[in-house]
Design an enzyme around this catalytic site. Structure first.
Site, PDB file in Angstrom:
ATOM      1  N   LYS A  73       0.826  -1.211   0.000  1.00  0.00           N
ATOM      2  CA  LYS A  73       0.000   0.000   0.000  1.00  0.00           C
ATOM      3  C   LYS A  73       0.864   1.267   0.000  1.00  0.00           C
ATOM      4  O   LYS A  73       0.440   2.321  -0.456  1.00  0.00           O
ATOM      5  CB  LYS A  73      -0.936   0.024   1.204  1.00  0.00           C
ATOM      6  CG  LYS A  73      -1.833  -1.208   1.373  1.00  0.00           C
ATOM      7  CD  LYS A  73      -3.063  -1.136   0.516  1.00  0.00           C
ATOM      8  CE  LYS A  73      -4.138  -2.163   0.867  1.00  0.00           C
ATOM      9  NZ  LYS A  73      -3.735  -3.568   0.857  1.00  0.00           N
TER      10      LYS A  73
HETATM   11  C1  LIG Z   1      -4.262  -4.704   0.178  1.00  0.00           C
HETATM   12  C2  LIG Z   1      -3.415  -5.933   0.101  1.00  0.00           C
HETATM   13  C3  LIG Z   1      -3.617  -6.924  -0.881  1.00  0.00           C
HETATM   14  C4  LIG Z   1      -4.756  -6.862  -1.879  1.00  0.00           C
HETATM   15  O1  LIG Z   1      -4.580  -5.854  -2.846  1.00  0.00           O
HETATM   16  P1  LIG Z   1      -5.833  -5.335  -3.709  1.00  0.00           P
HETATM   17  O2  LIG Z   1      -5.315  -4.195  -4.501  1.00  0.00           O
HETATM   18  O3  LIG Z   1      -6.858  -4.926  -2.699  1.00  0.00           O
HETATM   19  O4  LIG Z   1      -6.288  -6.471  -4.552  1.00  0.00           O
HETATM   20  C5  LIG Z   1      -2.748  -8.005  -0.926  1.00  0.00           C
HETATM   21  N1  LIG Z   1      -1.751  -8.129  -0.027  1.00  0.00           N
HETATM   22  C6  LIG Z   1      -1.525  -7.202   0.944  1.00  0.00           C
HETATM   23  C7  LIG Z   1      -0.410  -7.422   1.911  1.00  0.00           C
HETATM   24  C8  LIG Z   1      -2.338  -6.071   1.039  1.00  0.00           C
HETATM   25  O5  LIG Z   1      -2.122  -5.170   2.018  1.00  0.00           O
END
Ligand SMILES: *Cc1c(COP(=O)(O)O)cnc(C)c1O
Length: 494
Positions: A109
């Site tokens: 993120k």
């Molecule tokens: C948010 C997240 C995901 C999923 O990503 P999306 O864009 O919501 O599909 C996968 N792994 C981690 C560690 C995340 O924080």
């Protein structure tokens, strides 16, 4: 570049408006009117992450001055990231892990949330918005911390995060309540994540409260993944991984690669799909789910059905039944039929499912991995190849193995590695057979570091001794009062 609403093609906005609004008024998501094409990848070959980010984002954020966009990029991808490459690519056992977790909160993120605040600020300047922006977020752990870290001390913006009192891991809670920055506000609510999410939505839709905020020179915005300002920065690292492979001679110019993404809200994999539409030579996009396999079922049957119980897994950031960004894919695959998308989304909302006919989803392969398989995969790759991955990445790796066995496709493959194994240390430690009985999460990750001959990332290690700065707790029906107090509006405004 204009951005159209997925639910009404008559509605379009500029890039800066799309970033400020986050979501279109009638509930649709903003999508670019067309995907810009990169004709000669070779010209990008020697670019570092920042230059590449600037190059790609300037194709989307066309109302930003080049010098301002450059500044956004420079402020985002700096020493906050602990590796020079920002997103390193590691070859293990013939596949390539694109490690997206070397930012300040140790999950992918950070790749987008470290730049979104700067984009938002510049968008406000372009649009002449003089109000102070209040980012309101409900979190189950990862997004909250990444948003806090990104927005902390950004002038003109305040960030408020609500998390469920007993619904996040010890480390995730510690990450949030030790957050510095006078403009940050963190609150534990006495309820679960759904309560937090519902509470935030109600506040968003409370017109009297919004009016009160406007009178006090505030306006609400959101930092979740439906904002196009989060999606576009994610396209960059797929190009980045391809260019590394090219530079290192692992692939030939124009050679196709496959990409595997552990998926929750469908944002990260959609960014890879956008890369493909822009001309990045991608063969299959492999969509990996955990036990909450709504997407696997959708791609394999054409029916999206959220009428099932949410399962809590060791990959909590993918524990989700409504993958918001799939709406954008439906828009593109239906030939930009916003009436159809609107009808499908209404049906999902009211009846809990929808079915599509004749949509060509051949670019995608979808599969899922259960809890036993996740642990086994972590264990196997660690003991056989000495590579430690987190639970989310393990979901992806396992689905990739299944894909390879099923299809015999040995195209070079990049796996999006979305979190540090230390962020989900308890599950990872158990998977490799460590004894975790009666130990707190900090002791467990120390053990994990020792057993794997690695180091606890500084950002997690120092949490144990960081000062706790946020003690707010409230009932669900007190959320609004806490916001008023923090912003000093209403009866607090004296
Ligand atoms: C948010 C997240 C995901 C999923 O990503 P999306 O864009 O919501 O599909 C996968 N792994 C981690 C560690 C995340 O924080």
């Amino acid at each position: 570049m204009r951005y159209f609403s997925t639910r009404n093609k008559e509605i379009y906005v500029s890039p800066s408006e799309a970033i400020i609004q986050g979501i279109s008024k009638e509930g649709g998501l903003f999508v670019p009117e067309s995907l810009p094409k990169i004709k000669n990848l070779g010209l990008l070959k020697d670019m570092d992450y920042k230059n590449l980010a600037f190059e790609i984002m300037s194709l989307f954020f066309t109302d930003f001055e080049p010098a301002s966009l450059r500044k956004c990029v420079d402020n985002a991808y700096d020493k906050k990231f602990t590796t020079k490459e920002i997103a390193p690519l590691k070859e293990v056992d013939g596949v390539f892990f694109l490690e997206l977790y070397h930012g300040p909160t140790l999950a992918f993120k950070d790749m987008a949330l470290s730049i979104l605040p700067h984009l938002l600020k510049e968008a406000m300047r372009i649009q002449g918005v003089n109000k102070e922006v209040v980012i309101l977020t409900a979190t189950s752990g990862d997004t909250g911390k990444a948003a806090l870290e990104g927005f902390a001390n950004v002038e003109g913006i305040k960030i408020i995060v609500f998390y469920p009192e007993n619904g996040v891991s010890q480390i995730q809670e510690r990450q949030m309540i030790t957050q510095r920055g006078d403009n940050t506000f963190v609150v534990a609510i006495k309820g679960n994540f759904d309560d937090a999410q519902t509470g935030v939505k109600q506040i968003f839709n409370d017109l009297d409260f919004r009016k009160l905020l406007e009178e006090n020179n505030y306006t609400f915005s959101s930092a979740n993944s439906i904002n196009i300002g989060r999606l576009v920065p994610q396209i960059v690292y797929y190009f980045h991984s391809y260019l590394i492979l090219l530079r290192e001679g692992k692939i030939k110019d124009g050679e196709q690669i496959n990409i595997v993404v552990p998926t929750g809200n469908f944002g990260n994999i959609l960014a890879a799909y956008y890369g493909k539409l822009m001309g990045l030579p991608i063969g299959k996009l492999i969509c990996a789910s955990n036990d909450n396999k709504v997407l696997t079922d959708f791609f394999n049957t054409g029916t999206y059905d959220r009428r099932r119980d949410l399962v809590l897994t060791t990959s909590p950031s993918m524990d989700i039944l409504v993958s918001s960004n799939l709406e954008r894919l439906l828009y593109h695959l239906s030939g930009e039929d916003s009436d159809l998308v609107k009808a499908l989304m209404e049906q999902l909302n009211q009846e809990g499912y929808y079915r599509v006919e004749g949509m060509d989803t051949d670019n995608f392969y979808a599969g899922y991995s259960d809890e036993g398989q996740v642990a086994e995969t972590i264990r196997k790759l660690f003991f056989e190849s000495n590579y430690l991955m987190d639970t989310h990445t393990a979901v992806a790796y396992r689905v990739y193995e299944e894909y390879k066995n099923e299809t015999g496709d040995h195209t070079k493959t990049v796996i999006a590695s979305t979190a540090s194994p230390f962020k989900f240390g308890e599950a990872v430690a158990m998977a490799i057979g460590l004894d975790i009985k009666n130990k707190d999460e900090f002791a467990i990750i120390e053990d994990l570091a020792q057993a794997t001959g690695t180091r606890v990332p500084k950002a997690i290690g120092e949490l144990k001794s960081s000062e706790i700065l946020h003690y707010n707790r409230c009932e669900i029906d007190e959320m609004k009062d806490l916001i008023s107090g923090f912003l000093k509006v209403g009866e607090f405004n004296d």
